[in-house]
Design an enzyme around this catalytic site. Sequence first.
Site, PDB file in Angstrom:
ATOM      1  N   HIS A 100       0.795  -1.233   0.000  1.00  0.00           N
ATOM      2  CA  HIS A 100       0.000   0.000   0.000  1.00  0.00           C
ATOM      3  C   HIS A 100       0.831   1.289   0.000  1.00  0.00           C
ATOM      4  O   HIS A 100       0.511   2.250   0.708  1.00  0.00           O
ATOM      5  CB  HIS A 100      -0.970  -0.010   1.194  1.00  0.00           C
ATOM      6  CG  HIS A 100      -2.041  -1.071   1.093  1.00  0.00           C
ATOM      7  ND1 HIS A 100      -2.367  -1.690  -0.084  1.00  0.00           N
ATOM      8  CD2 HIS A 100      -2.856  -1.632   2.053  1.00  0.00           C
ATOM      9  CE1 HIS A 100      -3.341  -2.567   0.132  1.00  0.00           C
ATOM     10  NE2 HIS A 100      -3.650  -2.568   1.407  1.00  0.00           N
ATOM     11  N   HIS A 171      -9.806   2.011  -0.034  1.00  0.00           N
ATOM     12  CA  HIS A 171      -9.862   0.867   0.883  1.00  0.00           C
ATOM     13  C   HIS A 171     -11.103   0.908   1.786  1.00  0.00           C
ATOM     14  O   HIS A 171     -11.001   0.645   2.991  1.00  0.00           O
ATOM     15  CB  HIS A 171      -8.582   0.814   1.707  1.00  0.00           C
ATOM     16  CG  HIS A 171      -8.132  -0.575   2.042  1.00  0.00           C
ATOM     17  ND1 HIS A 171      -8.979  -1.514   2.589  1.00  0.00           N
ATOM     18  CD2 HIS A 171      -6.938  -1.183   1.897  1.00  0.00           C
ATOM     19  CE1 HIS A 171      -8.300  -2.637   2.772  1.00  0.00           C
ATOM     20  NE2 HIS A 171      -7.067  -2.476   2.354  1.00  0.00           N
ATOM     21  N   ASP A 241      -8.392 -12.796   0.472  1.00  0.00           N
ATOM     22  CA  ASP A 241      -7.509 -11.636   0.366  1.00  0.00           C
ATOM     23  C   ASP A 241      -6.785 -11.811  -0.964  1.00  0.00           C
ATOM     24  O   ASP A 241      -5.576 -11.975  -1.017  1.00  0.00           O
ATOM     25  CB  ASP A 241      -6.553 -11.601   1.572  1.00  0.00           C
ATOM     26  CG  ASP A 241      -5.807 -10.281   1.670  1.00  0.00           C
ATOM     27  OD1 ASP A 241      -6.016  -9.411   0.813  1.00  0.00           O
ATOM     28  OD2 ASP A 241      -5.004 -10.123   2.620  1.00  0.00           O
ATOM     29  N   GLU A 312     -11.513  -3.697  -3.506  1.00  0.00           N
ATOM     30  CA  GLU A 312     -10.489  -2.727  -3.879  1.00  0.00           C
ATOM     31  C   GLU A 312     -10.160  -2.894  -5.356  1.00  0.00           C
ATOM     32  O   GLU A 312      -9.496  -3.849  -5.741  1.00  0.00           O
ATOM     33  CB  GLU A 312      -9.224  -2.951  -3.051  1.00  0.00           C
ATOM     34  CG  GLU A 312      -9.420  -2.913  -1.558  1.00  0.00           C
ATOM     35  CD  GLU A 312      -8.291  -3.659  -0.829  1.00  0.00           C
ATOM     36  OE1 GLU A 312      -7.112  -3.313  -1.017  1.00  0.00           O
ATOM     37  OE2 GLU A 312      -8.585  -4.608  -0.092  1.00  0.00           O
TER      38      GLU A 312
HETATM   39  C1  GAL Z   1      -5.610  -5.378   1.981  1.00  0.00           C
HETATM   40  C2  GAL Z   1      -4.527  -6.402   1.937  1.00  0.00           C
HETATM   41  C3  GAL Z   1      -4.632  -7.185   3.214  1.00  0.00           C
HETATM   42  C4  GAL Z   1      -4.467  -6.272   4.401  1.00  0.00           C
HETATM   43  C5  GAL Z   1      -5.407  -5.090   4.269  1.00  0.00           C
HETATM   44  C6  GAL Z   1      -5.132  -4.002   5.268  1.00  0.00           C
HETATM   45  O1  GAL Z   1      -5.644  -4.641   0.801  1.00  0.00           O
HETATM   46  O2  GAL Z   1      -4.664  -7.224   0.802  1.00  0.00           O
HETATM   47  O3  GAL Z   1      -3.673  -8.226   3.251  1.00  0.00           O
HETATM   48  O4  GAL Z   1      -3.132  -5.839   4.458  1.00  0.00           O
HETATM   49  O5  GAL Z   1      -5.301  -4.500   3.030  1.00  0.00           O
HETATM   50  O6  GAL Z   1      -5.158  -4.447   6.568  1.00  0.00           O
END
Ligand code: GAL
Length: 345
Positions: A100, A171, A241, A312
């Site tokens: 991210h 997110h 995920d 997302e």
């Molecule tokens: C998602 C990611 C997860 C986790 C989450 C934030 O986008 O794929 O593994 O990190 O964000 O907690």
Amino acid sequence: MSITSTKWGSSPAGPAKLFTLTNASGNQLSVTDYGATITSIRIGGAEMILGYDELAGYLGDQPYYGATIGRYGNRIGRGRFSLDGNLHQVPTNNGPNALHGGPEGFDKRRWVAAPKGQQCLLMTLFSPDGDQGFPGNLTVTVAFTWTDDNALRIDYTASTDRSTVVNLTNHAYFNIGTADTVLSQELTLKAGRFVPIDGEAIPTGELAEVAGTAFDFRTAKQIGQGVAADHQQLKLVNGFDHTFVIDEQTEEAEATDRLREFALLHDRASGRKLRAFTTEPGVQLFTANFEPGQFTRRDGSPLPTYGAVCLETQHFPDSPNRPAFPSTRLDPGRTFRSSTVYRFE
Ligand code: GAL
């Protein structure tokens, strides 16, 4: 229709503001310039997303609730990639990988916000060359539009003065029902393939068919039925995920300006629906696979496992190292464009 703004306290990045867009139906979208973060979506008085009513919540330990994610959403393996023979190392903040956009990603910046008319809020961020290890001075805009038919439209643009990689997303953690978890909500995803991952959540490189597996959401299925399935890929991350490859897009295709409907989330108990459209080739389905109480909710109560679902929209993880995946490269003179719509019905 109106846009109001209030002072919203002080963050390490500077003073924050909270903007509230009210549509003709009286439904409201709230967005803060801290992280260009969507803090609340209220339909008929009911809250549709996880988040906080005060800035302090966002400054504490929380999993990117509603934030704009960049410069590179999702993971880059080992935080390493090359462009034109130059190796770039960006900080690793998720085990051995970069996640991210790094430890000080776009979610922790103060964006410059300005209303554009009565229904659109424009946010701009300048990310200098070398920011979080990424090359190129990057200028990013995110336009949040809140329509009278309860659609949130997010339009991203970015431009650079040096070749770089860009993968922007939002997110938001949706829970459109009244139950504590989203397990009973039904999800449809127009995706015939997904991106399998290794033990560190990096793509194996394969695009796997969903047919006959827990990953098949091509017809409506309860999220709970999916996460309960016996599948090695689900065990790796305690649920979903994973990036799903949205149908009708070849592996080579770049993001186009054509919005395609890719998801429908339906809560039968309340009758609420969320329909989603995007120009992106993929969507990360994340079922908030956290330990119970790892994070808190708006009212301070512990967030249960599967307490929300994220859709997302994005390019695939680790694309800078995967020539076979749609490219996340952005060159000078080009404009990155991406749009996503979440419509509440
Ligand atoms: C998602 C990611 C997860 C986790 C989450 C934030 O986008 O794929 O593994 O990190 O964000 O907690």
